[in-house]
Design an enzyme around this catalytic site. Structure first.
Site, PDB file in Angstrom:
ATOM      1  N   LYS A  33       0.847  -1.201   0.000  1.00 11.00           N
ATOM      2  CA  LYS A  33       0.000   0.000   0.000  1.00 11.00           C
ATOM      3  C   LYS A  33       0.882   1.250   0.000  1.00 11.00           C
ATOM      4  O   LYS A  33       2.076   1.179   0.287  1.00 11.00           O
ATOM      5  CB  LYS A  33      -0.909  -0.002   1.232  1.00 11.00           C
ATOM      6  CG  LYS A  33      -0.156   0.062   2.555  1.00 11.00           C
ATOM      7  CD  LYS A  33      -1.074  -0.123   3.757  1.00 11.00           C
ATOM      8  CE  LYS A  33      -0.280  -0.144   5.049  1.00 11.00           C
ATOM      9  NZ  LYS A  33      -1.120  -0.511   6.210  1.00 11.00           N
ATOM     10  N   TYR A 250      17.054  29.435   7.801  1.00 10.05           N
ATOM     11  CA  TYR A 250      15.848  30.068   8.336  1.00 10.05           C
ATOM     12  C   TYR A 250      15.863  30.117   9.853  1.00 10.05           C
ATOM     13  O   TYR A 250      16.211  29.134  10.514  1.00 10.05           O
ATOM     14  CB  TYR A 250      14.599  29.306   7.890  1.00 10.05           C
ATOM     15  CG  TYR A 250      14.221  29.537   6.448  1.00 10.05           C
ATOM     16  CD1 TYR A 250      13.858  30.789   5.990  1.00 10.05           C
ATOM     17  CD2 TYR A 250      14.227  28.473   5.553  1.00 10.05           C
ATOM     18  CE1 TYR A 250      13.492  30.982   4.657  1.00 10.05           C
ATOM     19  CE2 TYR A 250      13.869  28.654   4.223  1.00 10.05           C
ATOM     20  CZ  TYR A 250      13.499  29.919   3.781  1.00 10.05           C
ATOM     21  OH  TYR A 250      13.149  30.106   2.479  1.00 10.05           O
TER      22      TYR A 250
HETATM   23  C1  LIG Z   1      -0.303  -1.552   6.844  1.00 13.25           C
HETATM   24  C2  LIG Z   1      -0.870  -2.787   7.416  1.00 13.25           C
HETATM   25  C3  LIG Z   1      -0.065  -3.915   7.644  1.00 13.25           C
HETATM   26  C4  LIG Z   1       1.439  -3.875   7.527  1.00 13.25           C
HETATM   27  O1  LIG Z   1       1.927  -3.371   8.751  1.00 13.25           O
HETATM   28  P1  LIG Z   1       3.503  -3.218   9.031  1.00 13.25           P
HETATM   29  O2  LIG Z   1       3.572  -2.706  10.411  1.00 13.25           O
HETATM   30  O3  LIG Z   1       3.999  -2.226   8.034  1.00 13.25           O
HETATM   31  O4  LIG Z   1       4.091  -4.558   8.834  1.00 13.25           O
HETATM   32  C5  LIG Z   1      -0.685  -5.084   8.039  1.00 13.25           C
HETATM   33  N1  LIG Z   1      -2.020  -5.131   8.232  1.00 13.25           N
HETATM   34  C6  LIG Z   1      -2.824  -4.062   8.061  1.00 13.25           C
HETATM   35  C7  LIG Z   1      -4.271  -4.177   8.313  1.00 13.25           C
HETATM   36  C8  LIG Z   1      -2.274  -2.854   7.661  1.00 13.25           C
HETATM   37  O5  LIG Z   1      -3.067  -1.787   7.511  1.00 13.25           O
END
Ligand SMILES: *Cc1c(COP(=O)(O)O)cnc(C)c1O
Length: 355
Positions: A33, A250
Site C-alpha cells: 500500500k 531560516y
Molecule cells: C499496513 C498494514 C499492515 C502492515 O503493517 P507493518 O507494520 O507495516 O508490517 C498489516 N495489516 C494491516 C491491516 C495494515 O493496515
C-alpha cells in the site's frame, strides 16, 4: 539533473521478504500500500512476484494499478470498498475486500454482483479503529455465507502495540480474536511486521509484512537481519566557511560556535526529508558520518563538513539508507520510519537489482 535520488535495492526487498516468510511460515500478503511505503508499488510487487502468495493494498485504485501492470496474484483491499460501484469493480477484478464495518456487509447484501466474492472479515480485537465487534462475527459470517455472494470468508485483525514486546495488549488481542472466530471455517491472518518478528503466538495462515519488507525494523533494538531498501541521497552543491557567531538558514536556528565549514545539500522537506529534523541528525557524506545543521528548507539543507576536509561540491550525501538508519532519523524527527518512507517524492527513483 538535480542529484536528489531514491535508490531502491530490490535484492534487499527480496531478502527481507524471505525473512518475513521464514519467521512466520504459511502464506504471505506482501503489503505494498501507499506506493509500497514510498518505494514504488509496481516495481516492488514485480520484484516479489516470484514467490509471494498475494499482495495487500489499502484501496481499489491501488489494486487496479497493480493488476494493470501485470500482477496476477490475489490482491487484498485492507480498507475494503467505499461504495457499491467499488464493490462491483472489486468483484469484477476478483480482488479480496476486507469487510470491517456493518455498512460494508449491508452493501454486499444489497448489491447484485457479477461474481462471488472472497472476503476477509476484520475483527476489532482491541485497537478500536476498524473492525466488527467480536460478538457480531458469527452472525455476520452466517449472513454472508447464506447470501451466496461470498464463496470464501477469511478472518483478519490488526495489532495496536505489537512493536512493544513486553506489552500484554497483543496477547489480549490474540485471545479476543481466537474467541470470536472459534470453530468457524476459513483462513486467519493477524501478524504485521512487528508480530511476525516478535509474537509467534500471532502466527496464523497468512502473514501481512509491510515495513519489514522495506528494511526498517519495527523493533530496531533486535537484530533481525533486515537490509534497508531505500537509500535517499543527494549531493553537496555549495560549500561555505562560517566564522564563529554566524547563523545558518531560516530562523538562524544554528549559530556557528567556532569557525566551521558547511555544505549545502540539494534535498529538502518538499522531497520528504522531515523539516522537524533537529540539529545533529546523522548524515553520511562520501561514506563518512557527520550531521545536519540548521533548519531544513524546502529544497535544501545544510550539513557540517568541518571535520571532512576531503569533501566538497559533488560529494554524495546519504540522508538515510545503508549507513544512516531511517529509524534513527525518524526518531530524532519525532516520527516513525513509515512516515518518512511514504513521504519521499520529487526525487528521481532508481530501482536497481543489486546494491
Ligand atoms: C499496513 C498494514 C499492515 C502492515 O503493517 P507493518 O507494520 O507495516 O508490517 C498489516 N495489516 C494491516 C491491516 C495494515 O493496515
Amino acid at each position: 539533473m538535480r542529484p536528489a535520488r531514491a535508490l531502491i535495492d530490490l535484492d534487499a526487498l527480496r531478502h527481507n521478504y524471505l525473512i518475513a516468510r521464514q519467521r512466520h511460515g504459511g502464506r504471505v500478503f506482501a503489503v505494498v500500500k501507499a506506493n509500497a511505503y514510498g518505494h514504488g508499488a509496481v516495481a516492488c510487487a514485480q520484484a516479489l512476484s516470484w514467490d509471494t502468495d498475494a499482495y495487500a493494498v489499502a484501496f481499489l485504485e491501488e489494486a487496479i494499478a497493480l493488476r494493470d501492470s501485470g500482477i496476477k496474484a490475489p490482491i487484498l483491499l485492507l480498507e475494503g470498498v467505499f461504495d457499491p460501484a467499488e464493490l462491483l469493480e472489486t468483484a469484477r477484478y476478483g480482488f479480496w475486500p476486507v469487510i470491517h464495518h456493518p455498512a460494508q456487509v449491508e452493501m454486499i447484501m444489497k448489491t447484485a454482483l457479477p461474481a462471488s466474492l472472497r472476503v476477509w472479515l476484520k475483527i476489532n480485537s482491541g485497537m478500536n479503529r476498524a473492525g466488527l465487534p467480536p460478538a457480531d462475527v458469527r452472525r455476520t459470517w452466517r449472513r454472508l455465507i447464506a447470501s451466496h455472494k461470498v464463496e470464501e470468508c477469511g478472518f483478519i485483525s490488526h495489532f495496536a502495540r505489537a512493536d512493544e514486546p513486553d506489552c500484554d495488549a497483543t496477547g489480549h488481542q490474540i485471545r479476543v480474536f481466537d474467541e470470536a472466530t472459534r470453530g468457524l471455517p476459513g483462513a486467519r491472518s493477524l501478524a504485521n511486521s512487528a508480530a511476525i518478528l516478535g509474537w509467534p503466538d500471532a502466527h496464523r495462515d497468512w502473514s501481512r509484512p509491510g515495513i519489514m519488507l522495506y528494511g526498517a525494523d519495527p523493533m530496531p533494538e533486535e537484530n533481525n537481519g533486515l537490509h534497508p531498501v531505500m537509500t535517499l541521497e543527494s549531493q553537496i552543491i555549495a560549500v561555505r566557511n562560517l566564522a564563529a557567531g554566524e547563523p545558518v538558514g531560516y530562523g538562524a536556528r544554528f549559530i556557528a560556535p567556532r569557525p566551521i565549514r558547511i555544505g549545502l545539500v540539494a534535498i529538502g522537506y518538499a522531497d520528504g526529508y522531515p523539516r522537524s529534523a533537529p540539529e545533529g541528525v546523522p548524515v553520511a557524506v562520501d561514506n563518512k558520518f557527520t550531521s545536519l545543521i540548521g533548519r531544513v528548507s524546502m529544497d535544501m539543507l545544510t550539513v557540517d563538513l568541518t571535520d571532512l576536509p576531503s569533501t566538497g561540491i559533488g560529494s554524495v550525501v546519504e540522508l538515510w539508507g545503508k549507513q544512516v538508519s531511517v529509524n534513527q532519523v525518524a526518531q530524532a524527527a519525532g516520527t516513525i520510519s513509515y512516515e518518512l518512507l511514504c513521504n519521499v517524492k520529487r526525487v528521481s527513483f532508481v530501482w536497481n537489482k543489486s546494491s
